[in-house]
Design a protein around this motif. Structure first.
Motif: not given
Length: 99
Positions: A94-98
């Motif tokens: 979820s962090e890498a998605r941004w």
């Protein structure tokens, strides 16, 4: 903040003294020819002796440069080490998605 005491001022002074000693610290960014995004994650199962909640952490690298990291106690109880790791992976995805 509404009624600071002497203890608060002493802690503030200690924090400022620490920051003065770390002015040369920082993240180094390196030129790189590749554009790969690599992440690492890990979790400990039921690591907190009080709540039995797991702690997970991750770091994300773009090329050779560290661009994001986190370490925190998970919000839910995990029934196994695999489940704790799964929650850690979900956090890093979820962090890498941004990015």
């Amino acid at each position: 903040m509404h009624s600071p005491m002497i203890d608060h001022m002493l802690v503030l002074k200690r924090v400022i003294h620490y920051i003065q000693g770390t002015l040369d610290y920082g993240l180094h960014l390196y030129k790189s020819c590749s554009s790969s995004l690599v992440s690492y994650t890990n979790a400990d199962w039921a690591g907190c002796p009080d709540t039995r909640k797991s702690t997970s952490g991750f770091c994300i690298f773009l090329c050779d440069n560290l661009i994001s990291w986190s370490s925190k106690r998970q919000a839910t109880l995990s029934r196994s080490n695999d489940e704790a790791e799964y929650h850690g992976v979900a956090n890093v995805v979820s962090e890498a998605r941004w990015l």
